[in-house]
Write a protein that holds these residues in place. Sequence first.
Motif, mmCIF file in Angstrom:
data_model
loop_
_atom_site.group_PDB
_atom_site.id
_atom_site.type_symbol
_atom_site.label_atom_id
_atom_site.label_comp_id
_atom_site.label_asym_id
_atom_site.label_seq_id
_atom_site.Cartn_x
_atom_site.Cartn_y
_atom_site.Cartn_z
ATOM 1 N N ARG A 77 39.248 43.287 43.448
ATOM 2 C CA ARG A 77 38.065 43.109 42.653
ATOM 3 C C ARG A 77 36.783 43.736 43.224
ATOM 4 O O ARG A 77 35.769 44.178 42.560
ATOM 5 C CB ARG A 77 37.770 41.696 42.299
ATOM 6 C CG ARG A 77 38.864 40.934 41.416
ATOM 7 C CD ARG A 77 38.668 39.509 41.004
ATOM 8 N NE ARG A 77 37.234 39.345 40.587
ATOM 9 C CZ ARG A 77 36.891 38.123 40.243
ATOM 10 N NH1 ARG A 77 37.635 36.864 40.465
ATOM 11 N NH2 ARG A 77 35.697 37.688 40.221
ATOM 12 N N ALA A 78 36.506 43.604 44.583
ATOM 13 C CA ALA A 78 35.548 44.077 45.165
ATOM 14 C C ALA A 78 35.311 45.465 45.154
ATOM 15 O O ALA A 78 34.362 46.137 45.026
ATOM 16 C CB ALA A 78 35.506 43.708 46.511
ATOM 17 N N SER A 109 34.494 46.463 41.318
ATOM 18 C CA SER A 109 33.186 46.195 40.965
ATOM 19 C C SER A 109 32.326 47.389 41.980
ATOM 20 O O SER A 109 31.385 47.875 41.104
ATOM 21 C CB SER A 109 32.865 45.084 41.498
ATOM 22 O OG SER A 109 31.654 44.810 42.103
ATOM 23 N N ARG A 110 32.476 47.607 43.090
ATOM 24 C CA ARG A 110 31.844 48.483 43.814
ATOM 25 C C ARG A 110 31.892 50.081 42.973
ATOM 26 O O ARG A 110 30.976 50.753 42.861
ATOM 27 C CB ARG A 110 32.339 48.639 45.079
ATOM 28 C CG ARG A 110 31.335 49.733 46.215
ATOM 29 C CD ARG A 110 30.045 49.244 46.225
ATOM 30 N NE ARG A 110 29.218 50.009 47.425
ATOM 31 C CZ ARG A 110 29.230 49.762 48.744
ATOM 32 N NH1 ARG A 110 29.936 48.665 48.935
ATOM 33 N NH2 ARG A 110 28.568 50.557 49.443
ATOM 34 N N ALA A 162 32.492 50.983 40.067
ATOM 35 C CA ALA A 162 32.203 50.970 38.601
ATOM 36 C C ALA A 162 30.797 50.765 38.813
ATOM 37 O O ALA A 162 29.967 50.882 37.680
ATOM 38 C CB ALA A 162 32.696 49.771 37.920
ATOM 39 N N SER A 163 30.187 50.665 40.033
ATOM 40 C CA SER A 163 28.816 50.048 40.022
ATOM 41 C C SER A 163 27.707 51.442 39.980
ATOM 42 O O SER A 163 26.542 51.316 39.958
ATOM 43 C CB SER A 163 28.133 49.224 41.215
ATOM 44 O OG SER A 163 28.562 50.272 42.388
ATOM 45 N N ARG A 216 33.946 55.562 37.296
ATOM 46 C CA ARG A 216 33.251 54.928 35.721
ATOM 47 C C ARG A 216 33.596 56.153 34.716
ATOM 48 O O ARG A 216 34.095 55.617 33.586
ATOM 49 C CB ARG A 216 31.875 54.978 35.816
ATOM 50 C CG ARG A 216 31.475 53.809 35.028
ATOM 51 C CD ARG A 216 29.735 53.995 34.821
ATOM 52 N NE ARG A 216 29.113 53.135 35.743
ATOM 53 C CZ ARG A 216 27.876 53.044 35.865
ATOM 54 N NH1 ARG A 216 27.026 53.708 34.878
ATOM 55 N NH2 ARG A 216 27.275 52.200 36.572
ATOM 56 N N PRO A 236 35.053 47.996 32.453
ATOM 57 C CA PRO A 236 34.999 47.197 34.078
ATOM 58 C C PRO A 236 35.144 45.927 33.906
ATOM 59 O O PRO A 236 35.868 45.230 34.532
ATOM 60 C CB PRO A 236 33.686 47.844 34.702
ATOM 61 C CG PRO A 236 33.233 49.076 34.156
ATOM 62 C CD PRO A 236 33.452 48.843 32.711
ATOM 63 N N ASP A 237 34.169 45.034 33.205
ATOM 64 C CA ASP A 237 34.225 43.517 32.918
ATOM 65 C C ASP A 237 35.441 43.189 32.603
ATOM 66 O O ASP A 237 35.970 41.902 32.706
ATOM 67 C CB ASP A 237 33.232 43.034 32.206
ATOM 68 C CG ASP A 237 31.878 43.312 32.873
ATOM 69 O OD1 ASP A 237 31.877 43.358 34.296
ATOM 70 O OD2 ASP A 237 30.866 43.033 32.319
ATOM 71 N N ARG A 281 40.763 41.896 34.365
ATOM 72 C CA ARG A 281 40.568 40.484 34.854
ATOM 73 C C ARG A 281 41.629 40.070 35.626
ATOM 74 O O ARG A 281 41.867 39.058 36.191
ATOM 75 C CB ARG A 281 40.306 39.511 33.794
ATOM 76 C CG ARG A 281 38.917 39.852 33.427
ATOM 77 C CD ARG A 281 38.453 38.674 32.098
ATOM 78 N NE ARG A 281 37.210 39.014 31.632
ATOM 79 C CZ ARG A 281 37.347 39.374 30.253
ATOM 80 N NH1 ARG A 281 38.262 39.000 29.445
ATOM 81 N NH2 ARG A 281 35.985 39.689 29.807
#
Length: 418
Positions: free
Chosen positions: A28-29, A32-33, A35-36, A42, A52-53, A56
Amino acid sequence: MDRTQGFYDEHETESEALRANRQWQALRAVVSRAASFNGEFRERLGAASIVPDEIRSLEDFTSIPVLRKKDLSRLQREKGLSWFLSCAPGELSRIYQSPGPIYDPEGRAPDYWGWAQAFYAAGFRAGDLVQMTFSYHLTPAGLMLEEPLRALGCAVIPAGPGNTAVQLQLMEELPVTGFVGMTSFLKTLGEKAVEKGLDPKRDFGLRVAMVAAERLPESLRKEVQDMFGMVIRQGYGTADVGCIAYECMALGGMHLAERCFVEICDPATGRPVPAGEMGEVVVTPFTLDYPLVRLATGDLSRLSEAPCACGRTAPKLMGILGRVDDTAKVRGQFIYPSQVAQAMHGFPQILRHQVVVGNAGGKDSLVLRIETNGPVDTAAVAAAFQDTAKLRPAVTVLGLGETIPEGSPALVDERTYE
Ligand SMILES: [Zn+2]
């Protein structure tokens, strides 16, 4: 000094549930990084219409399209290295270049490439003096493997590759206890020592070796271990992601490293195959500066969940069993040359074999050509092939004077698509 016991970190013996939870938090980390920022990941998600959200669960994660290693070099050139980075290039520790060319950025986190636990499992301990024979020039191998040794408390001689006379001099004049490099090179050093009238077992103090970068047949491992009176263990990794798996004292495969998430996937779809089946090694390292989510390595292997006598609980990769480029999908089924070779072991009369895939008339055909030195039951050969590769081939026995030349590919795909 007991080189055979103990663990480098507590994750090596954790329960399946704890490991699954820790790996999911780490994934998850990474997601999230990655996709940031506006970069490779991305764009890959966007092309697959994934938000990205909405990632899950592990199921969601494994449906993210893979990043093929062979595309990495092209994309780095087209888009620039920064397109892949979540930090500025100057905030990295090093940037290497490996053949491709592919740039391999290294972050500043300690033990960035994750090899320390592999060295510990191979028997390296604080106080070892280690001769490093991988290159320090441009490619990451030398430095990638030196840093974890120093983290373990070992001293390192940065010998680099080649130069056998100096390598032998180092082993003779310094109390070298560890070796890192290729087994074939270690064997060459042992043979040169014998030519000089030395006994590698008596005149050198080598105890442990970490080898990588080439196939290690058990016969070669035994020969070189006996020559030096030492233990040889191998690690598996790539220049892009670092350590993926490593051997322990109990052997029988390579434990998956705790610092990455490894999947075995169908090379065509990029989705995980059922447990225990052969497929492509897909890796997501838990590193954040250069996120590589689901990197498809092109290497083939399978996983074993059988418990290991060493006490480590991570599943084992059962060796590298070939390359994706050497496989072909026939009637929806992958044909792996290593599986075919295994099936042929039961027939000593078969000297050489070759699988030929065709599609004359628009229909896939599968022919197993065999060169023999005596009568062979072709129905039994076809059945043995079918047992491992799921498909039944037509078996062609080569006639007198016909031969499959030495070095011919084990699988030839003659299909054409107009
Ligand atoms: Zn083990």
